[in-house]
Scaffold this motif. Sequence first.
Motif, PDB file in Angstrom:
ATOM      1  N   LYS A 161      -6.961  10.570  -6.266  1.00  0.00           N
ATOM      2  CA  LYS A 161      -6.621   9.276  -5.663  1.00  0.00           C
ATOM      3  C   LYS A 161      -5.867   9.468  -4.353  1.00  0.00           C
ATOM      4  O   LYS A 161      -6.097   8.756  -3.362  1.00  0.00           O
ATOM      5  CB  LYS A 161      -5.790   8.444  -6.638  1.00  0.00           C
ATOM      6  N   LEU A 162      -4.950  10.435  -4.315  1.00  0.00           N
ATOM      7  CA  LEU A 162      -4.229  10.723  -3.074  1.00  0.00           C
ATOM      8  C   LEU A 162      -5.178  11.264  -2.010  1.00  0.00           C
ATOM      9  O   LEU A 162      -5.020  10.975  -0.816  1.00  0.00           O
ATOM     10  CB  LEU A 162      -3.107  11.731  -3.345  1.00  0.00           C
TER      11      LEU A 162
ATOM     12  N   HIS B 241      -8.903   7.945   4.255  1.00  0.00           N
ATOM     13  CA  HIS B 241      -8.956   6.647   4.918  1.00  0.00           C
ATOM     14  C   HIS B 241      -7.766   6.414   5.841  1.00  0.00           C
ATOM     15  O   HIS B 241      -7.634   5.325   6.390  1.00  0.00           O
ATOM     16  CB  HIS B 241      -9.009   5.518   3.878  1.00  0.00           C
ATOM     17  N   ASP B 242      -6.914   7.399   6.016  1.00  0.00           N
ATOM     18  CA  ASP B 242      -5.741   7.229   6.876  1.00  0.00           C
ATOM     19  C   ASP B 242      -5.750   8.300   7.958  1.00  0.00           C
ATOM     20  O   ASP B 242      -5.676   9.499   7.674  1.00  0.00           O
ATOM     21  CB  ASP B 242      -4.451   7.325   6.054  1.00  0.00           C
TER      22      ASP B 242
ATOM     23  N   ALA C 187       3.365   7.486   3.465  1.00  0.00           N
ATOM     24  CA  ALA C 187       3.733   6.376   2.589  1.00  0.00           C
ATOM     25  C   ALA C 187       5.219   6.046   2.668  1.00  0.00           C
ATOM     26  O   ALA C 187       5.609   4.895   2.461  1.00  0.00           O
ATOM     27  CB  ALA C 187       3.358   6.706   1.146  1.00  0.00           C
TER      28      ALA C 187
ATOM     29  N   THR D  82       0.484  12.749   2.582  1.00  0.00           N
ATOM     30  CA  THR D  82       0.420  11.408   2.009  1.00  0.00           C
ATOM     31  C   THR D  82       1.804  10.861   1.690  1.00  0.00           C
ATOM     32  O   THR D  82       2.065   9.667   1.866  1.00  0.00           O
ATOM     33  CB  THR D  82      -0.445  11.411   0.740  1.00  0.00           C
TER      34      THR D  82
ATOM     35  N   PHE E 171      -6.918   8.408  -0.425  1.00  0.00           N
ATOM     36  CA  PHE E 171      -6.043   7.765   0.560  1.00  0.00           C
ATOM     37  C   PHE E 171      -5.996   8.567   1.853  1.00  0.00           C
ATOM     38  O   PHE E 171      -6.007   8.007   2.947  1.00  0.00           O
ATOM     39  CB  PHE E 171      -4.632   7.624  -0.024  1.00  0.00           C
ATOM     40  N   ARG E 172      -5.990   9.880   1.725  1.00  0.00           N
ATOM     41  CA  ARG E 172      -5.958  10.748   2.916  1.00  0.00           C
ATOM     42  C   ARG E 172      -7.210  10.569   3.761  1.00  0.00           C
ATOM     43  O   ARG E 172      -7.148  10.560   4.993  1.00  0.00           O
ATOM     44  CB  ARG E 172      -5.820  12.198   2.453  1.00  0.00           C
TER      45      ARG E 172
ATOM     46  N   VAL F 289       1.131   4.232  -3.035  1.00  0.00           N
ATOM     47  CA  VAL F 289       0.981   5.682  -2.858  1.00  0.00           C
ATOM     48  C   VAL F 289       2.213   6.409  -3.357  1.00  0.00           C
ATOM     49  O   VAL F 289       2.127   7.462  -4.017  1.00  0.00           O
ATOM     50  CB  VAL F 289       0.700   6.015  -1.379  1.00  0.00           C
TER      51      VAL F 289
ATOM     52  N   HIS G  34       0.841  -1.204   0.000  1.00  0.00           N
ATOM     53  CA  HIS G  34       0.000   0.000   0.000  1.00  0.00           C
ATOM     54  C   HIS G  34       0.872   1.249   0.000  1.00  0.00           C
ATOM     55  O   HIS G  34       0.579   2.224  -0.713  1.00  0.00           O
ATOM     56  CB  HIS G  34      -0.917  -0.012   1.220  1.00  0.00           C
ATOM     57  N   GLN G  35       1.942   1.239   0.789  1.00  0.00           N
ATOM     58  CA  GLN G  35       2.859   2.378   0.799  1.00  0.00           C
ATOM     59  C   GLN G  35       3.525   2.545  -0.560  1.00  0.00           C
ATOM     60  O   GLN G  35       3.664   3.666  -1.061  1.00  0.00           O
ATOM     61  CB  GLN G  35       3.922   2.187   1.886  1.00  0.00           C
TER      62      GLN G  35
END
Length: 258
Positions: A118-119, A125-126, A148, A144, A122-123, A36, A32-33
């Motif tokens: 997309k980034l 959900h983190d 990552a 992000t 990710f933000r 990203v 996952h990292q």
Amino acid sequence: MKGNKTDASDAEAIWEAGQRPGMRFVPVKTEHQQAVLALHSMRDGLVKARTAQINQIRATFYEFGVALPEGRHWGMKALNEPFAALEGRIPAMVLDALQTQSVLIRDLTGRIDEIEKKLDAFRHHDERCKRLLAIPGVGLLTATAVVADVGNGQEFRSGREYAAWLGLVPRQAGTGGKVRLLSISKRGSTYLRTLVIHCARAVVARRKQRSSWLERLLQTRPWNVAVVAFANKIARTIWALLAHGRSFDPAYVSKPSV
């Protein structure tokens, strides 16, 4: 590694280095990292390509006596007027090529926007990204990219070590008992260091709340030196939030460990 490079000598060197207590090891990133970071790499490449195309179209217009406004946004927004002014004055094949290039620039901008969406997903959900975004100057790209790249920051013992890993500390050159402090070392990730410095530059340039520490620094040091010093402070704050699971508190005062 001793001697020539072979599989056997490589294995021996790795085995010997692994036993040294002061050796630094690269943390293994999750898939996952890596995903990203791949998005960041693709976006960075697209931004460089777009910048090259904008500079080229700007230079071409300038050769025909048309100066575009400074900045990507205003330059692209004002393209219609130069096209209308040059119609009939320059060969049609050149004008068509310039219009094709302007379409390419808009296409690159659209692809960059898609990656940023997309980034942003990710933000959302983190939790770590949300906490980092509370730091003044830190935005979507920095938050992000840091999460990552370093995860929870557990591989660093302190914020000072993390700032040194980013290359935001002076290089040291010493001999004969004399140690000189030079410019920043610029070690570690160039991309991350650039993002953190841009964060600091935005805060210093548009500071609303006066900081006595920052004001004294600006009075005694050049602008860029103060920006890098503030970037060092941001990097330490980022590590503290990640390593200790805290939320940003502008009134927080760190205490030395006993």
